[in-house]
Design an enzyme around this catalytic site. Structure first.
Site, PDB file in Angstrom:
ATOM      1  N   GLY A  18       0.816  -1.215   0.000  1.00 37.47           N
ATOM      2  CA  GLY A  18       0.000   0.000   0.000  1.00 37.47           C
ATOM      3  C   GLY A  18       0.851   1.267   0.000  1.00 37.47           C
ATOM      4  N   TYR A  58     -14.098   3.324  11.724  1.00 34.61           N
ATOM      5  CA  TYR A  58     -12.661   3.127  11.500  1.00 34.61           C
ATOM      6  C   TYR A  58     -11.896   3.434  12.785  1.00 34.61           C
ATOM      7  CZ  TYR A  58      -7.962   4.336   9.870  1.00 34.61           C
ATOM      8  OH  TYR A  58      -6.607   4.431   9.729  1.00 34.61           O
ATOM      9  N   ALA A  68      -4.825  -2.886   6.568  1.00 35.19           N
ATOM     10  CA  ALA A  68      -6.059  -2.398   7.188  1.00 35.19           C
ATOM     11  C   ALA A  68      -6.958  -1.806   6.126  1.00 35.19           C
ATOM     12  CB  ALA A  68      -5.744  -1.321   8.225  1.00 35.19           C
TER      13      ALA A  68
HETATM   14  C1  UD1 Z   1      -7.518  10.914   7.942  1.00 33.36           C
HETATM   15  C2  UD1 Z   1      -7.814   9.547   7.397  1.00 33.36           C
HETATM   16  C3  UD1 Z   1      -7.813   8.518   8.468  1.00 33.36           C
HETATM   17  C4  UD1 Z   1      -6.465   8.541   9.130  1.00 33.36           C
HETATM   18  C5  UD1 Z   1      -6.207   9.935   9.634  1.00 33.36           C
HETATM   19  C6  UD1 Z   1      -4.838  10.028  10.232  1.00 33.36           C
HETATM   20  C7  UD1 Z   1      -9.279   9.114   5.584  1.00 33.36           C
HETATM   21  C8  UD1 Z   1     -10.657   9.243   5.031  1.00 33.36           C
HETATM   22  N1  UD1 Z   1      -9.120   9.585   6.787  1.00 33.36           N
HETATM   23  O1  UD1 Z   1      -8.547  11.296   8.837  1.00 33.36           O
HETATM   24  O2  UD1 Z   1      -8.018   7.249   7.900  1.00 33.36           O
HETATM   25  O3  UD1 Z   1      -6.440   7.636  10.181  1.00 33.36           O
HETATM   26  O4  UD1 Z   1      -6.284  10.880   8.588  1.00 33.36           O
HETATM   27  O5  UD1 Z   1      -3.904   9.700   9.259  1.00 33.36           O
HETATM   28  O6  UD1 Z   1      -8.376   8.602   4.958  1.00 33.36           O
HETATM   29  N2  UD1 Z   1     -12.589  17.017   3.629  1.00 33.36           N
HETATM   30  C9  UD1 Z   1     -12.960  17.988   2.712  1.00 33.36           C
HETATM   31  N3  UD1 Z   1     -13.237  17.600   1.433  1.00 33.36           N
HETATM   32  C10 UD1 Z   1     -13.150  16.292   1.018  1.00 33.36           C
HETATM   33  C11 UD1 Z   1     -12.765  15.315   1.950  1.00 33.36           C
HETATM   34  C12 UD1 Z   1     -12.487  15.711   3.249  1.00 33.36           C
HETATM   35  O7  UD1 Z   1     -13.051  19.163   3.040  1.00 33.36           O
HETATM   36  O8  UD1 Z   1     -13.402  16.037  -0.168  1.00 33.36           O
HETATM   37  C13 UD1 Z   1     -12.317  17.441   5.006  1.00 33.36           C
HETATM   38  C14 UD1 Z   1     -13.058  16.596   6.033  1.00 33.36           C
HETATM   39  O9  UD1 Z   1     -14.327  17.111   6.268  1.00 33.36           O
HETATM   40  C15 UD1 Z   1     -12.154  16.704   7.249  1.00 33.36           C
HETATM   41  C16 UD1 Z   1     -10.770  16.877   6.653  1.00 33.36           C
HETATM   42  O10 UD1 Z   1     -10.955  17.231   5.296  1.00 33.36           O
HETATM   43  O11 UD1 Z   1     -12.473  17.829   8.002  1.00 33.36           O
HETATM   44  C17 UD1 Z   1      -9.904  15.644   6.736  1.00 33.36           C
HETATM   45  O12 UD1 Z   1     -10.561  14.607   6.112  1.00 33.36           O
HETATM   46  P1  UD1 Z   1      -9.932  13.137   5.916  1.00 33.36           P
HETATM   47  O13 UD1 Z   1      -8.554  13.199   5.399  1.00 33.36           O
HETATM   48  O14 UD1 Z   1     -10.924  12.378   5.113  1.00 33.36           O
HETATM   49  O15 UD1 Z   1     -10.041  12.536   7.388  1.00 33.36           O
HETATM   50  P2  UD1 Z   1      -9.281  12.683   8.758  1.00 33.36           P
HETATM   51  O16 UD1 Z   1     -10.327  12.705   9.791  1.00 33.36           O
HETATM   52  O17 UD1 Z   1      -8.334  13.830   8.786  1.00 33.36           O
END
Ligand code: UD1
Length: 347
Positions: free
Chosen positions: A10, A184, A82
């Site tokens: 990965g 998760y 995972a």
């Molecule tokens: C992410 C990972 C999680 C990992 C953590 C720590 C994902 C989905 N989440 O969590 O698995 O354990 O980092 O490494 O991989 N957002 C937008 N637009 C989008 C998508 C997301 O604005 O298109 C915002 C979300 O609302 C959030 C932030 O970006 O506030 C971060 O999102 P995301 O990276 O998905 O999740 P984390 O909670 O930071």
């Protein structure tokens, strides 16, 4: 040293292999090349693993016999396999529990059967839920989950659970209580707890690395399971506007995948025994809005759109102190977000 890396095909696994290559260690990757991660059927991953001098065993970590067979004579296991991300909805729940909780239990049992006494496991900052905040009246507080009513009316900031006042986000350290807010996250807590039981019962050493938002070359493309950096970069690279949820003020710590890989290498030689957890972040705080702007400008594409949409499982702010990793593992991130974003690519 002989090391087994589960999930080594990965995004993070590949960076770990890069860091181990040339160390003289014998590296075996156990990876199921699951189709929701390896859309090309695994062809690219097979090539990558081979080019990094590791041997790939295509097996699911829930297959006890297959994992056990690879653990003979092994000194340490890096457990990365995972199902990641926030997921789509509750229909994902059993697959998360099976892939992550049962997967970890099976790997730990296989280590026990094979006499492997050293495990480093990928945990996540999501174990902290909303993380640490300060109220100017009530001091350190842990806010409750944000309600759909508040979120739909655009009130994104959590408030003090005692007096309802606005809060200042603070850095979480490893002593903060675990408070998972999505499936998760619940499985990452379970993984750590299983690791702790295993370490106590076997006398082994297990290190859980609570990774912050990992980005860098080889990121997966945008899927509901990808992190925000991959989603924004996919949009920007296709000439589209990154879609920012909430108001873009969410704070995160973006840590480069090569720094994360070095944290795994450092954790492989942790002294001390038992189970210990470490935050792995860059130490710098950025907002999601800033990230979107930076990526859109790097790609020369349209400005981000702030949508006001929200996901109920998201936490508002989460940033950490990684001082414990510096003190005890001798690890610190070395790349700033601006430098790290310059050489993004997809797996
Ligand atoms: C992410 C990972 C999680 C990992 C953590 C720590 C994902 C989905 N989440 O969590 O698995 O354990 O980092 O490494 O991989 N957002 C937008 N637009 C989008 C998508 C997301 O604005 O298109 C915002 C979300 O609302 C959030 C932030 O970006 O506030 C971060 O999102 P995301 O990276 O998905 O999740 P984390 O909670 O930071």
């Amino acid at each position: 040293m002989k090391v087994v890396v589960t999930g080594g095909a990965g995004f993070i696994g590949t960076a770990v292999l890069r860091s181990l290559a040339g160390s003289g260690d014998e590296v075996v990757v156990v990876d199921s090349l699951r189709p929701d991660v390896h859309a090309d059927g695994g062809a690219g991953a097979r090539e990558r693993v081979a080019s990094l001098g590791a041997r790939l065993v295509e097996a699911d970590v829930r297959d006890l016999a297959a994992v056990h067979e690879q653990l003979r004579g092994v000194d340490a296991v890096v457990h990365l396999a995972a199902k990641v991300g926030l997921g789509v909805d509750l229909d994902d729940m059993d697959d998360y529990v099976s892939s992550n909780s049962l997967g970890t239990a099976t790997v730990l049992r296989a280590c026990h059967l094979a006499g492997v006494r050293r495990v480093v496991q990928a945990s996540s900052m999501v174990v902290y839920g909303e993380g640490a905040y300060r109220c100017h009246l009530d001091g350190a507080v842990a806010p409750s989950p944000r309600t759909p009513e508040r979120l739909s009316s655009g009130e994104f900031e959590p408030v003090c659970p005692h007096c309802g006042a606005d809060l200042d986000p603070a850095l979480v350290d490893e002593g903060a209580p675990m408070d998972p807010r999505n499936t998760y996250a619940a499985t990452k807590v379970a993984q750590e707890q299983l690791a702790s039981v295993w370490a106590r019962e076997t006398g082994g050493t297990c290190t859980s690395l609570r990774l912050h938002n990992v980005y860098g070359p080889g990121m997966p493309r945008a899927t509901p399971y990808a992190g925000v950096a991959a989603i924004f970069w996919s949009a920007a690279a296709e000439g589209q506007s990154p879609q920012v949820f909430e108001d873009g003020g969410q704070r995160r710590d973006f840590v480069h995948v090569d720094d994360v890989a070095m944290a795994f290498v450092a954790a492989l030689s942790r002294d001390g025994g038992g189970h210990a957890a470490y935050n792995v972040g860059s130490g710098a705080v950025h907002t999601i809005g800033d990230l979107a702007t930076e990526l859109a400008s790097l790609a020369g594409g349209p400005d981000p759109t702030v949508t006001g949409r929200y996901r109920l499982g998201d936490v508002r702010h989460i940033t950490a102190s990684s001082d414990r990793a510096a003190r005890e593992l001798g690890w610190r991130a070395t790349r700033s977000l601006r430098t790290g974003l310059r050489n993004l690519s997809f797996s």
